[in-house]
Design an enzyme around this catalytic site. Structure first.
Site, PDB file in Angstrom:
ATOM      1  N   GLU A  28       0.863  -1.172   0.000  1.00 16.18           N
ATOM      2  CA  GLU A  28       0.000   0.000   0.000  1.00 16.18           C
ATOM      3  C   GLU A  28       0.904   1.227   0.000  1.00 16.18           C
ATOM      4  OE1 GLU A  28      -3.862   0.346   2.484  1.00 16.18           O
ATOM      5  OE2 GLU A  28      -2.240   1.146   3.726  1.00 16.18           O
ATOM      6  N   GLN A  47      -3.225  16.020  -7.120  1.00 14.49           N
ATOM      7  CA  GLN A  47      -2.486  15.908  -8.379  1.00 14.49           C
ATOM      8  C   GLN A  47      -1.346  14.921  -8.202  1.00 14.49           C
ATOM      9  OE1 GLN A  47      -1.472  19.699 -10.226  1.00 14.49           O
ATOM     10  NE2 GLN A  47       0.470  18.886 -10.936  1.00 14.49           N
ATOM     11  N   ASN A  49       2.178  13.455 -10.097  1.00 12.01           N
ATOM     12  CA  ASN A  49       3.167  13.776 -11.124  1.00 12.01           C
ATOM     13  C   ASN A  49       4.204  12.657 -11.194  1.00 12.01           C
ATOM     14  OD1 ASN A  49       2.010  16.372 -11.500  1.00 12.01           O
ATOM     15  ND2 ASN A  49       3.146  17.115  -9.750  1.00 12.01           N
ATOM     16  N   ARG A  59      17.160  17.763 -10.224  1.00 11.86           N
ATOM     17  CA  ARG A  59      15.945  18.578 -10.362  1.00 11.86           C
ATOM     18  C   ARG A  59      15.718  19.296  -9.032  1.00 11.86           C
ATOM     19  NH1 ARG A  59      12.976  16.933 -14.981  1.00 11.86           N
ATOM     20  NH2 ARG A  59      13.660  14.931 -15.821  1.00 11.86           N
ATOM     21  N   HIS A  62      12.938  23.119  -5.780  1.00  8.75           N
ATOM     22  CA  HIS A  62      11.708  23.768  -6.207  1.00  8.75           C
ATOM     23  C   HIS A  62      10.686  23.879  -5.076  1.00  8.75           C
ATOM     24  CE1 HIS A  62      12.828  21.783 -10.275  1.00  8.75           C
ATOM     25  NE2 HIS A  62      13.412  22.961 -10.160  1.00  8.75           N
ATOM     26  N   LYS A  72       3.944  17.446  -0.593  1.00 11.01           N
ATOM     27  CA  LYS A  72       4.186  16.371  -1.551  1.00 11.01           C
ATOM     28  C   LYS A  72       4.494  15.072  -0.818  1.00 11.01           C
ATOM     29  CE  LYS A  72       6.371  19.584  -4.770  1.00 11.01           C
ATOM     30  NZ  LYS A  72       7.641  19.996  -5.360  1.00 11.01           N
ATOM     31  N   HIS A 119      12.312  21.452  -2.434  1.00  7.15           N
ATOM     32  CA  HIS A 119      12.525  20.027  -2.672  1.00  7.15           C
ATOM     33  C   HIS A 119      13.332  19.823  -3.951  1.00  7.15           C
ATOM     34  CE1 HIS A 119      11.254  16.218  -4.649  1.00  7.15           C
ATOM     35  NE2 HIS A 119      11.580  15.757  -3.449  1.00  7.15           N
ATOM     36  N   TYR A 132       5.228  11.670  -7.444  1.00  7.04           N
ATOM     37  CA  TYR A 132       4.832  12.397  -6.251  1.00  7.04           C
ATOM     38  C   TYR A 132       3.400  12.892  -6.339  1.00  7.04           C
ATOM     39  CZ  TYR A 132       6.599  16.389  -9.041  1.00  7.04           C
ATOM     40  OH  TYR A 132       6.867  17.297 -10.026  1.00  7.04           O
ATOM     41  N   LYS A 169      17.113  26.526 -16.546  1.00  8.95           N
ATOM     42  CA  LYS A 169      16.217  27.207 -15.618  1.00  8.95           C
ATOM     43  C   LYS A 169      16.692  27.038 -14.170  1.00  8.95           C
ATOM     44  CE  LYS A 169      11.331  27.300 -14.332  1.00  8.95           C
ATOM     45  NZ  LYS A 169      10.008  26.706 -14.583  1.00  8.95           N
ATOM     46  N   ASP A 170      17.072  25.807 -13.800  1.00 11.99           N
ATOM     47  CA  ASP A 170      17.524  25.552 -12.429  1.00 11.99           C
ATOM     48  C   ASP A 170      18.889  26.176 -12.146  1.00 11.99           C
ATOM     49  OD1 ASP A 170      15.186  24.239 -11.852  1.00 11.99           O
ATOM     50  OD2 ASP A 170      16.060  22.249 -11.729  1.00 11.99           O
TER      51      ASP A 170
END
Length: 181
Positions: A28, A47, A49, A59, A62, A72, A119, A132, A169-170
């Site tokens: 589970e 949501q 992702n 990554r 953020h 999350k 994160h 997530y 971008k990061d």
């Protein structure tokens, strides 16, 4: 499912009870009743992702701000990552502190990241599939971040800089001090 508090306030590790046999395994991944009973938090995930990354892909870090902030529940479906969170909540006793954990498809551990945290993760295996759940919808104008190599945070990403694969971008994200001042 075993749920443990990390050193950061409201941030939890979830260890599922995995049932294995010759056919494979079952577990589970989340139970709202158990989570609320142990943590006292009533989370409504809205949501899901998923991302796929190759070795060295970093990554993060953020977050989303204001009323669009997100909690999350993160896990690895395939592969292995180093997951890092930073508490950005100025009123928290763990403000400015970070926590890292290896998440993989062997142990099936998960990390609950509360609202108000930055994160990020880096893929340590040849490939990773990262999933997530979020308790709020993505909202571009509320998106924020902190540069992964921030000197104040001095995070250990477990790989050398020349192995990092980071988006343009990061690479342009502000520092911890710029975000929290």
């Amino acid at each position: 499912m075993k749920i443990e508090q990390t050193p950061l306030t409201d941030c939890f590790l979830l260890e599922p009870r995995v049932f294995k046999d010759e056919r494979g395994f079952f577990y589970e991944t989340y139970n709202a009743n158990t989570f609320k009973e142990v943590t006292g938090l009533d989370i409504d995930f809205v949501q899901d992702n998923q991302s796929k990354s190759t070795y060295g892909v970093l990554r993060g870090l953020h977050f989303q701000t204001g009323k669009m902030a997100q909690a999350k529940l993160v896990r690895v479906i395939k592969g292995k990552v180093l997951d890092i969170v930073v508490d950005l909540r100025k009123d928290s006793v763990s403000f400015g502190k970070s926590f890292s954990v290896i998440l993989d498809d062997v142990d099936q551990m998960q990390l609950f990241v509360p609202r108000g945290f930055a994160h990020g993760f880096i893929t340590l295996s040849e490939e990773s599939v990262f999933a997530y759940k979020c308790d709020n919808f993505y909202h571009g104008p509320s998106e924020g971040g902190i540069i992964y190599n921030d000197a104040t945070l001095a995070l250990n990403w477990h790989l050398s800089d020349n192995e990092f694969i980071v988006s343009e971008k990061d690479k342009q994200l502000p520092t911890f001090k710029e975000v929290t001042s």
